[in-house]
Every structure is written in structure tokens, then in C-alpha cells.
Design a protein around this motif. Sequence first.
Motif, PDB file in Angstrom:
ATOM      1  N   ASP A 121     -36.998  68.356 -32.439  1.00 50.28           N
ATOM      2  CA  ASP A 121     -38.275  68.662 -33.083  1.00 50.28           C
ATOM      3  C   ASP A 121     -38.338  70.174 -33.281  1.00 50.28           C
ATOM      4  O   ASP A 121     -38.434  70.935 -32.309  1.00 50.28           O
ATOM      5  N   VAL A 122     -38.264  70.606 -34.532  1.00 54.57           N
ATOM      6  CA  VAL A 122     -38.217  72.045 -34.820  1.00 54.57           C
ATOM      7  C   VAL A 122     -39.496  72.732 -34.368  1.00 54.57           C
ATOM      8  O   VAL A 122     -39.474  73.840 -33.816  1.00 54.57           O
ATOM      9  N   PHE A 123     -40.646  72.085 -34.604  1.00 51.97           N
ATOM     10  CA  PHE A 123     -41.941  72.599 -34.145  1.00 51.97           C
ATOM     11  C   PHE A 123     -42.476  71.618 -33.099  1.00 51.97           C
ATOM     12  O   PHE A 123     -43.162  70.654 -33.444  1.00 51.97           O
ATOM     13  N   PRO A 124     -42.146  71.828 -31.815  1.00 49.37           N
ATOM     14  CA  PRO A 124     -42.515  70.844 -30.786  1.00 49.37           C
ATOM     15  C   PRO A 124     -44.018  70.592 -30.735  1.00 49.37           C
ATOM     16  O   PRO A 124     -44.829  71.527 -30.782  1.00 49.37           O
TER      17      PRO A 124
ATOM     18  N   PHE B 243     -47.201  68.427 -38.221  1.00 57.57           N
ATOM     19  CA  PHE B 243     -46.883  67.970 -39.574  1.00 57.57           C
ATOM     20  C   PHE B 243     -45.443  67.516 -39.718  1.00 57.57           C
ATOM     21  O   PHE B 243     -45.136  66.623 -40.507  1.00 57.57           O
ATOM     22  N   ASN B 244     -44.503  68.116 -38.962  1.00 63.39           N
ATOM     23  CA  ASN B 244     -43.088  67.916 -39.272  1.00 63.39           C
ATOM     24  C   ASN B 244     -42.524  66.679 -38.575  1.00 63.39           C
ATOM     25  O   ASN B 244     -42.874  66.370 -37.433  1.00 63.39           O
ATOM     26  N   PRO B 245     -41.632  65.953 -39.244  1.00 64.85           N
ATOM     27  CA  PRO B 245     -40.921  64.849 -38.569  1.00 64.85           C
ATOM     28  C   PRO B 245     -39.814  65.412 -37.692  1.00 64.85           C
ATOM     29  O   PRO B 245     -39.366  66.546 -37.861  1.00 64.85           O
ATOM     30  N   TYR B 246     -39.385  64.618 -36.743  1.00 70.76           N
ATOM     31  CA  TYR B 246     -38.278  65.029 -35.885  1.00 70.76           C
ATOM     32  C   TYR B 246     -37.057  64.174 -36.206  1.00 70.76           C
ATOM     33  O   TYR B 246     -37.165  63.030 -36.660  1.00 70.76           O
TER      34      TYR B 246
END
Length: 473
Positions: free
Chosen positions: A41-44, A33-36
Motif C-alpha cells: 500500500d503506497v499510502f498506508p 483513495f488508492n488501491p493496494y
Amino acid sequence: MNGQNSTEIVKDETQRHKTLGFGLVFLGLCFFFNPYFAVIDVFPDFIGALLVCLGLVPLARLSGAMREAQLAFLRFAAIDVLKALLLIFTFGGSAMGEQEVLVLIVAFLGATLGILFAVLAFQKLFDGIDTLAMSLDCKPLYEVHYARRSRTEHMARFAIIFLICKEILLLLPEFASLLNSTYVDSPFVRLYDYIGVMRLLVILPALIGGIVYLVVLSRYFIRVAKQAAFREALGARYDAFMKAHPGILIKARLAVALTLIGVGACFLIDFYIDLQDILPDVLGGALILAGILLLKLPLRQILLSLTAVGAYSVCAALSTSKTFHFVSAHKGADINRSEEVANEYFGMWLTSFFEFLIFLALLICVLFLLRTLLLKWGYYQPEHADHAFEERHRLRVRNEFDWQFIKCGILGALSALCSFLYDYFQTWPNEKAFRLMEALWIPDFVFGLLFAVYLGYTLTCVMGKIKERFEFE
């Protein structure tokens, strides 16, 4: 009394019907879900892909479509890890002027290739869920919901559109900077100077899209969790499959054990006693230790190997510490000028030499363990074996694998020796030895690579013979 009996009957029924859930799959998909920001990337994504693969393990044993989805997510994880490694090497191994363009190129190519594999993986996953729902008549998941598509098809369509749109948004700064660096020669127009602001601007819409993706994904998997009959039917199928194939868990455990040993051995190949030890030997020893324990051989057969792993881990940590202290405080030329420095130098290389010897002992122990593993689980074995069969079995293992184990040991010994010599001459008191150090780098790298490849090939052959044991289940 009757109420108590009825309660026990209900408990027995609930224990009898085990369910298969999609919780780990849902958790893995949430990582997308998360952008980098740039390369952070916080959640790889590769961690999410690996979690999905782990969650699909029981389903992949029941469905070929789920097996294809599992392989697709494994391929995506490999691509994402490769992209991260390339970016790390780009940051550390290029000049400042070249680094900007190289980072942009690697990020652009990695994102475009990654989105291709991600879309294929998502499509195969939801196609597999749709196939399972049809085979078990779970109408809420496969019946037409609206626009001539089922809820599963709509979920797949939305997830793929979100992934593509997110990646296009995040690629706009990289693409614009690449075009600018290619076609604009003026030193006063450098779009790369504003790339941080551009990345911040595209993160906000990508993050909003990610939150919407999380909401839609949660609603879908909550609906899947409510299909109790569907999940109980999957659980019943899985229980029946595992009863019919009791060797599945044994093969899975041994495959994980051999993988841990192989990865741990790759960590030990980077056998350097200097400040550039990126892959810690202690971590490699811990992986090999876990792999040996998972083999579940008799304790007296693995005790020597466990001792060698522990001694190697301790010696590697001590050697690395002494090397760091010496290299950070002294130079090679100081050895002939001070007795104190000479003693520190001698202690450093004495621990390095012990590390080299213990590595050889560990390698021999691991190879003997693999031979014992083959004698226990390798090849086809009839239900009733006699003494003559056991002798033929040992002879077959000896004829087919002993020479392979010997070659693996020779390559490992040469690799460790070249690594030790390379490190030794790296801090040699005589400056002329630096020429020899440069020459030793080539065999060190070549033998290390050969040992890694050949050990991996040997472990693969061992696993192939173990699979023969359960071929006729």
C-alpha cells in the motif's frame, strides 16, 4: 490616520476570531483513495487514520460525537497495523508452499475486518460534522440538499460505498485463489499462478473510483472551508473551552511524554546483540529522549537521565556494529583458534556488557524522573499549600508508588540480564552451551514481556494521578 486606525481594528478583529479547520482531517481521508497491490500500500491507510485522529483533537474536546469518531479511527489504525504485521510475519516465517495460502487468508480476513472498522469510522466522522453543523446553524452542511439528505450525509454515503466497492474489487483475486486452493486438487490448475494478473486487472477500476472519491471529497471540504462563520464559531468555542480548562495542554503534553517513554522502553526490551534486532535500540533511546524533554522538569533533574540516554544510544549503536562485524566474519569455534578473533570477541562482549550496565542506569534514572513528576503534578493539589501538606504529599507518593517503582526496576534488570546472557551464550566457544542458550530463551521472553506490561501499567497509574491534579478545574 483614521485609515491606519481602522486597519488596526480590522487586524485585531481577525486575530480575535481564530478558526478551526479540517485540513488535517481532509489530508488523512485522502490516504484511503488508492488501491493496494497484494500487500503493498503506497499510502498506508493507518497513516491516514492517525492524521484524522490528530486533526480531530481540538474538535474532540468540544463534541462527544467527534470524540467517538477519533476513537473509531484509532481502532481502525490498530487493525490496519496488526494486518500489516501479520503479513510481514507470514512472508518471513512460513514455508513456500504454506505461504501462498497463509498470505491469502491474512489478506482476506484483514481486509474484511478492516473495512468494517473503516465504515464505522467514516460514519461517525460525518455524523459528528453534521451534529456540529446543526448546533452552530451551518445550513449549507446540514440542510436537505437533494434526495432528502444533506451534503454531509451524501458525502458519508458516497465514501462508504466507495470503500466497500474498492475492498470487494481488491478481494476478488484473493477470494478466487482461496476457493481454488480449497476445492481444486489438480496440479495443472493453479489459479494462484495468475494472481498477479488478476490483481492488476482489479486495480484499474479501483484506481478510477479512488480518483472520483478524491474529487468528491475535495469539493465537500472546499465547501466546508468556505463556511467562515461556522469555523469562527468553532474557534470561539475552542478558545473558551481552553480558557476554562488550562490543564488540558499540560495533560496532553505529559500523556505524549509518557507514551514516548513507554514505546521507547519497549524498543529497549529487544536488547539482543545479534543480527535479529528488528526494533533498534537507538530508536528506542531517541523516543525516551523526546519523552524526557517533554516532561519539562528542571534541567538539573533531567540532566543525568539525558546523559544516560545519550550514552546508551551510542553504546547500543557501537555494540550492534561490533556484533554484526564479528558474526558475519567468524564463528564461535574460531575464538580458541586465533588470538585476533579472541580479541574481537572480547571487544564485542565488553561493549555489550557496558550496554547492559548503562541500560540499568537509564532505567533507574527514568523511574526517579517519574517519581519527581508525581511530586510536581500528581494527585489533587490545593491552590495554597504549606510545609505540612508537602510532607503528606511526599509520604503519599512514597507509600503508593515507591514499591511499584522498585518492582518495575527489578523486572527491567532481570529482563536485561536474561537478554544479555542469551546473547552471550549464543556465540559461546563451547558447542555444549547451545543447550543453555535454548533454555535461556524462555526466561528472556517471559521477563521481557512482564517488564513491558508492568512498565506500561506503571505509566498508566502515573498518568491517572496526574489527571487528579486537574479533576476540579
